[in-house]
Write a protein that holds these residues in place. Structure first.
Motif, PDB file in Angstrom:
ATOM      1  N   LEU A   1      -9.268   0.912   1.784  1.00 30.92           N
ATOM      2  CA  LEU A   1     -10.415   0.676   0.896  1.00 30.92           C
ATOM      3  C   LEU A   1      -9.979   0.824  -0.569  1.00 30.92           C
ATOM      4  O   LEU A   1     -10.540   0.187  -1.455  1.00 30.92           O
ATOM      5  CB  LEU A   1     -11.530   1.685   1.220  1.00 30.92           C
ATOM      6  CG  LEU A   1     -12.753   1.678   0.299  1.00 30.92           C
ATOM      7  CD1 LEU A   1     -13.535   0.380   0.451  1.00 30.92           C
ATOM      8  CD2 LEU A   1     -13.661   2.865   0.569  1.00 30.92           C
TER       9      LEU A   1
ATOM     10  N   PRO B   1       0.835  -1.214   0.000  1.00 33.34           N
ATOM     11  CA  PRO B   1       0.000   0.000   0.000  1.00 33.34           C
ATOM     12  C   PRO B   1       0.869   1.264   0.000  1.00 33.34           C
ATOM     13  O   PRO B   1       1.915   1.290   0.641  1.00 33.34           O
ATOM     14  CB  PRO B   1      -0.778  -0.091   1.317  1.00 33.34           C
ATOM     15  CG  PRO B   1      -0.681  -1.508   1.754  1.00 33.34           C
ATOM     16  CD  PRO B   1       0.586  -2.052   1.184  1.00 33.34           C
ATOM     17  N   THR B   2       0.423   2.279  -0.709  1.00 37.41           N
ATOM     18  CA  THR B   2       1.172   3.538  -0.734  1.00 37.41           C
ATOM     19  C   THR B   2       0.490   4.609   0.117  1.00 37.41           C
ATOM     20  O   THR B   2       1.014   5.696   0.276  1.00 37.41           O
ATOM     21  CB  THR B   2       1.318   4.056  -2.173  1.00 37.41           C
ATOM     22  OG1 THR B   2       0.017   4.139  -2.753  1.00 37.41           O
ATOM     23  CG2 THR B   2       2.179   3.116  -2.998  1.00 37.41           C
ATOM     24  N   HIS B   3      -0.693   4.328   0.629  1.00 40.83           N
ATOM     25  CA  HIS B   3      -1.342   5.242   1.567  1.00 40.83           C
ATOM     26  C   HIS B   3      -2.295   4.429   2.447  1.00 40.83           C
ATOM     27  O   HIS B   3      -2.616   3.284   2.135  1.00 40.83           O
ATOM     28  CB  HIS B   3      -2.060   6.370   0.829  1.00 40.83           C
ATOM     29  CG  HIS B   3      -3.138   5.891  -0.084  1.00 40.83           C
ATOM     30  ND1 HIS B   3      -4.315   5.347   0.382  1.00 40.83           N
ATOM     31  CD2 HIS B   3      -3.207   5.827  -1.428  1.00 40.83           C
ATOM     32  CE1 HIS B   3      -5.062   5.002  -0.641  1.00 40.83           C
ATOM     33  NE2 HIS B   3      -4.411   5.272  -1.745  1.00 40.83           N
ATOM     34  N   PRO B   4      -2.724   5.049   3.569  1.00 41.95           N
ATOM     35  CA  PRO B   4      -3.462   4.254   4.563  1.00 41.95           C
ATOM     36  C   PRO B   4      -4.949   4.043   4.301  1.00 41.95           C
ATOM     37  O   PRO B   4      -5.597   3.396   5.105  1.00 41.95           O
ATOM     38  CB  PRO B   4      -3.252   5.048   5.854  1.00 41.95           C
ATOM     39  CG  PRO B   4      -2.868   6.401   5.452  1.00 41.95           C
ATOM     40  CD  PRO B   4      -2.365   6.379   4.054  1.00 41.95           C
ATOM     41  N   MET B   5      -5.500   4.572   3.212  1.00 44.43           N
ATOM     42  CA  MET B   5      -6.920   4.303   2.951  1.00 44.43           C
ATOM     43  C   MET B   5      -7.016   2.948   2.262  1.00 44.43           C
ATOM     44  O   MET B   5      -7.050   2.853   1.034  1.00 44.43           O
ATOM     45  CB  MET B   5      -7.551   5.392   2.099  1.00 44.43           C
ATOM     46  CG  MET B   5      -7.745   6.695   2.863  1.00 44.43           C
ATOM     47  SD  MET B   5      -6.399   7.783   2.538  1.00 44.43           S
ATOM     48  CE  MET B   5      -6.753   8.235   0.862  1.00 44.43           C
TER      49      MET B   5
ATOM     50  N   HIS C   1     -18.796   2.691  -4.766  1.00 46.82           N
ATOM     51  CA  HIS C   1     -19.137   2.794  -3.342  1.00 46.82           C
ATOM     52  C   HIS C   1     -18.550   4.070  -2.722  1.00 46.82           C
ATOM     53  O   HIS C   1     -19.199   4.728  -1.909  1.00 46.82           O
ATOM     54  CB  HIS C   1     -18.593   1.550  -2.644  1.00 46.82           C
ATOM     55  CG  HIS C   1     -18.662   1.559  -1.150  1.00 46.82           C
ATOM     56  ND1 HIS C   1     -19.840   1.373  -0.468  1.00 46.82           N
ATOM     57  CD2 HIS C   1     -17.711   1.724  -0.205  1.00 46.82           C
ATOM     58  CE1 HIS C   1     -19.600   1.422   0.834  1.00 46.82           C
ATOM     59  NE2 HIS C   1     -18.318   1.634   1.019  1.00 46.82           N
ATOM     60  N   ALA C   2     -17.307   4.402  -3.103  1.00 46.18           N
ATOM     61  CA  ALA C   2     -16.599   5.509  -2.452  1.00 46.18           C
ATOM     62  C   ALA C   2     -16.624   6.797  -3.276  1.00 46.18           C
ATOM     63  O   ALA C   2     -16.007   7.780  -2.884  1.00 46.18           O
ATOM     64  CB  ALA C   2     -15.154   5.101  -2.171  1.00 46.18           C
ATOM     65  N   ALA C   3     -17.323   6.801  -4.396  1.00 41.45           N
ATOM     66  CA  ALA C   3     -17.330   7.987  -5.268  1.00 41.45           C
ATOM     67  C   ALA C   3     -17.994   9.169  -4.572  1.00 41.45           C
ATOM     68  O   ALA C   3     -18.806   8.998  -3.658  1.00 41.45           O
ATOM     69  CB  ALA C   3     -18.082   7.658  -6.557  1.00 41.45           C
ATOM     70  N   PRO C   4     -17.653  10.382  -5.011  1.00 35.05           N
ATOM     71  CA  PRO C   4     -18.289  11.559  -4.403  1.00 35.05           C
ATOM     72  C   PRO C   4     -19.808  11.519  -4.563  1.00 35.05           C
ATOM     73  O   PRO C   4     -20.324  10.935  -5.518  1.00 35.05           O
ATOM     74  CB  PRO C   4     -17.713  12.731  -5.209  1.00 35.05           C
ATOM     75  CG  PRO C   4     -16.489  12.213  -5.865  1.00 35.05           C
ATOM     76  CD  PRO C   4     -16.699  10.748  -6.066  1.00 35.05           C
ATOM     77  N   ASP C   5     -20.502  12.145  -3.617  1.00 35.99           N
ATOM     78  CA  ASP C   5     -21.952  12.299  -3.768  1.00 35.99           C
ATOM     79  C   ASP C   5     -22.197  13.188  -4.980  1.00 35.99           C
ATOM     80  O   ASP C   5     -21.400  14.061  -5.302  1.00 35.99           O
ATOM     81  CB  ASP C   5     -22.543  12.923  -2.494  1.00 35.99           C
ATOM     82  CG  ASP C   5     -22.410  11.985  -1.303  1.00 35.99           C
ATOM     83  OD1 ASP C   5     -22.450  10.750  -1.509  1.00 35.99           O
ATOM     84  OD2 ASP C   5     -22.245  12.476  -0.170  1.00 35.99           O
TER      85      ASP C   5
ATOM     86  N   ARG D   1     -24.692   3.996  -8.335  1.00 34.76           N
ATOM     87  CA  ARG D   1     -25.058   4.215  -6.921  1.00 34.76           C
ATOM     88  C   ARG D   1     -26.019   5.390  -6.852  1.00 34.76           C
ATOM     89  O   ARG D   1     -25.682   6.487  -6.423  1.00 34.76           O
ATOM     90  CB  ARG D   1     -23.792   4.521  -6.103  1.00 34.76           C
ATOM     91  CG  ARG D   1     -23.978   4.371  -4.588  1.00 34.76           C
ATOM     92  CD  ARG D   1     -22.819   4.991  -3.845  1.00 34.76           C
ATOM     93  NE  ARG D   1     -22.917   6.431  -3.790  1.00 34.76           N
ATOM     94  CZ  ARG D   1     -21.881   7.259  -3.699  1.00 34.76           C
ATOM     95  NH1 ARG D   1     -20.651   6.810  -3.669  1.00 34.76           N
ATOM     96  NH2 ARG D   1     -22.058   8.570  -3.650  1.00 34.76           N
TER      97      ARG D   1
ATOM     98  N   ASP E   1     -27.758   5.176  -1.703  1.00 35.15           N
ATOM     99  CA  ASP E   1     -26.649   4.714  -0.873  1.00 35.15           C
ATOM    100  C   ASP E   1     -25.973   3.456  -1.379  1.00 35.15           C
ATOM    101  O   ASP E   1     -24.798   3.232  -1.145  1.00 35.15           O
ATOM    102  CB  ASP E   1     -27.170   4.445   0.553  1.00 35.15           C
ATOM    103  CG  ASP E   1     -27.231   5.719   1.356  1.00 35.15           C
ATOM    104  OD1 ASP E   1     -26.759   6.746   0.828  1.00 35.15           O
ATOM    105  OD2 ASP E   1     -27.740   5.686   2.482  1.00 35.15           O
TER     106      ASP E   1
END
Lengths: 271, 279
Positions: free
Chosen positions: A95, A89-93, A131-135, A201, A204
């Protein structure tokens, strides 16, 4: 002070410790730096290596559930351990961890016969992205229904930020993926044919349907900012017998679009 | 009037519905902000729904404050944005490092507690507090390795960090127990010497013996109920320092919400006990 000291500062003791510790974590089989040997020879050093490996593999497994279900957890975790060494991983997110996993599977020799596996991984990835896209706004189909025909042809439909789609010309990836994304028990025998997938999506929850090659070409054109007329031509070029009214009603019902505008960004006929 | 937090629970996605429905007054929840650093979608919506009914704490695992580098600016900006959105009661991080030269290692890694390390970490805590415009709490991690180059013991190091930055501390009682067993010091002495005034939060969790080395090496696994020895240390601690927000952490081998909640109620009962008040 050497002339290059500011360009290449000598790392301090803490940085040297971290360099050596990281090196021992990533390459546990090679000889550790002298100052770290007193640590790596302690049996407890393995706790760090094991915790990190488990954390990365758990994250990858959580992000690729359909792939895991297809190949089984043991096979998945073995493959994942190879991937984690190549692409930590290159960053802590976490997901978002594993963006290159589908490409990795393409070149992963033990998966050579599972030709569908990388594309199933791509759809798992699309699910995460959706799932994680901006609203985003959700297009009300009524705002299109009221437009005069000539205005309609020059209208641009912008895909919703969460919408993802792909056409798979070699195999029934949508059916394989959707059956393994849920806990569906074996259904009818899978018919080997090309398939497309649309993930959206609208509220939700990420939802998915199968779409044809014309639908994918239509969405590709919309994403480029082409007018509805140009997108319809692109769909017809891909699938001559496409039912455009039905396609649009399917895409509207799926919540694939966000808003309409009237300034095409692509050259008509050159999408 | 600010809320006085008592016992709370680590919030897991599997428990969202039960957590949201739980009517308990005073119950609060803690999450790892890294799991909610998304630009939209249901995760943030879930957290905002919980936040609308219960206090929430953000417990970071990835600022890597003990790395010999400034905190990653993009990560810090995401944390600030999440804190702006969620308005947490508490924000905490660890005395550890996890990101180094662009690679994230999902663990809390050790370092020699030298003067140079103290300077670097104090700078990093100050940068974080200035960015978030609030005091944060720093947690003692679990230890597994004997490191001979420590210039200060952990309590001395943390006390000096508090003095230099004005930060608070998060005392993880299970980490103290695990570290004491692994490194061979007295957990009771550590608990008794910990600077009580700086404690903003307490953590309680379960541990397990190492699969190969057994009881000689305890792992801070967060996958089991809290051990009786850890409850005893906790009782000893709160008898001395008084009521503090106390979190039950469970990350693996998850039981149902009611089972976790019963551990939370046990902690709440200890915080209310006459024995503690008399102390």
């Amino acid at each position: 002070m050497p002339a290059n000291a500011t360009l290449n500062p000598v790392p301090g003791a803490l940085a040297r410790f971290q360099d050596a510790f990281e090196c021992a974590l990533l390459a546990p089989d090679s000889a550790p730096a002298a100052e770290l040997a007193a640590l790596t020879k302690q049996p407890a050093f393995a706790v760090y290596h094991n915790t990190i490996m488990k954390g990365c593999i758990d994250a990858l497994q959580a992000n690729y559930p359909a792939v895991t279900r297809l190949v089984g957890e043991e096979w998945f975790r073995t493959a994942a351990s190879v991937y984690v060494r190549q692409a930590p991983p290159t960053h802590p997110m976490l997901l978002e961890y594993g963006a290159s996993f589908a490409d990795f599977l393409t070149g992963f020799e033990p998966a050579a016969e599972l030709t569908y596996l990388p594309d199933v991984a791509r759809l798992d990835r699309y699910w995460t992205e959706a799932h994680a896209a901006p609203d985003d706004k959700l297009l009300d189909p009524a705002s299109v229904a009221g437009l005069a025909p000539d205005v309609l042809a020059s209208t641009i439909l912008r895909p919703h930020a969460a919408t993802r789609w792909a056409w798979f010309s070699n195999s029934p990836i949508y059916t394989i993926w959707s059956r393994n994304r849920t806990d569906e028990t074996a259904g009818d025998e899978i018919k080997w044919k090309p398939e497309g997938a649309l993930l959206a999506r609208p509220r939700d929850v990420v939802q998915w349907i199968t779409i044809d090659a014309g639908g994918c070409a239509f969405l590709d054109a919309c994403a480029k900012g082409c007018s509805l007329g140009a997108a319809a031509n692109a769909a017809l070029e891909t699938k001559i017998d496409i039912d455009l009214v039905r396609l649009m009603s399917t895409l509207f019902a799926a919540g694939a679009f966000s808003e309409i505008s009237f300034q095409p960004k692509c050259m008509e006929g050159h999408q | 009037m600010t809320t006085v937090l008592t016992a709370g629970l680590g919030l897991k996605p599997q428990h969202y519905a039960a957590a949201l429905a739980c009517p308990a007054d005073g119950l609060w929840f803690e999450v790892h902000p890294e799991n909610y650093m998304v630009t939209g979608g249901p995760r943030l919506a879930w957290l905002e729904s919980i936040r609308a009914r219960h206090p929430v704490s953000l417990h970071g695992v990835a600022l890597s404050l003990a790395a010999d580098a400034k905190p990653d600016a993009a990560h810090l900006a995401r944390l600030r944005e999440l804190a702006r959105r969620i308005e947490p009661e508490l924000v905490s991080e660890h005395l550890a490092w996890s990101t180094w030269r662009g690679v994230y290692h999902p663990d809390l890694l050790p370092f020699p507690r030298t003067e140079a390390a103290l300077e670097r970490i104090a700078d990093n805590v100050s940068i974080t507090q200035e960015t978030l415009q609030r005091r944060i709490a720093i947690e003692n991690p679990s230890h597994y390795l004997h490191i001979k180059d420590h210039a200060r013991d952990e309590i001395d190091f943390l006390t000096e960090l508090v003095r230099r930055t004005g930060c608070g501390l998060l005392l993880d009682v299970n980490n103290v127990y695990v570290s004491a067993r692994n490194l061979g010091f007295s957990a009771e002495s550590y608990i008794d010497a910990f600077p009580g005034d700086a404690v903003m939060e307490i953590h309680l969790a379960g541990h397990t013996p190492d699969p190969t080395l057994g009881d000689k090496l305890l792992i801070d696994s967060h996958d089991a109920p809290i051990a009786p020895a850890v409850w005893a240390l906790y009782t000893r601690l709160i008898a001395r320092i008084g009521v503090r927000p106390t979190l039950i952490e469970r990350d693996d081998n998850l039981p149902d919400f009611a089972t976790l909640y019963s551990e939370c109620e046990h902690a709440a009962g200890l915080l209310r006990s006459p024995l503690r008040r008399a102390a």
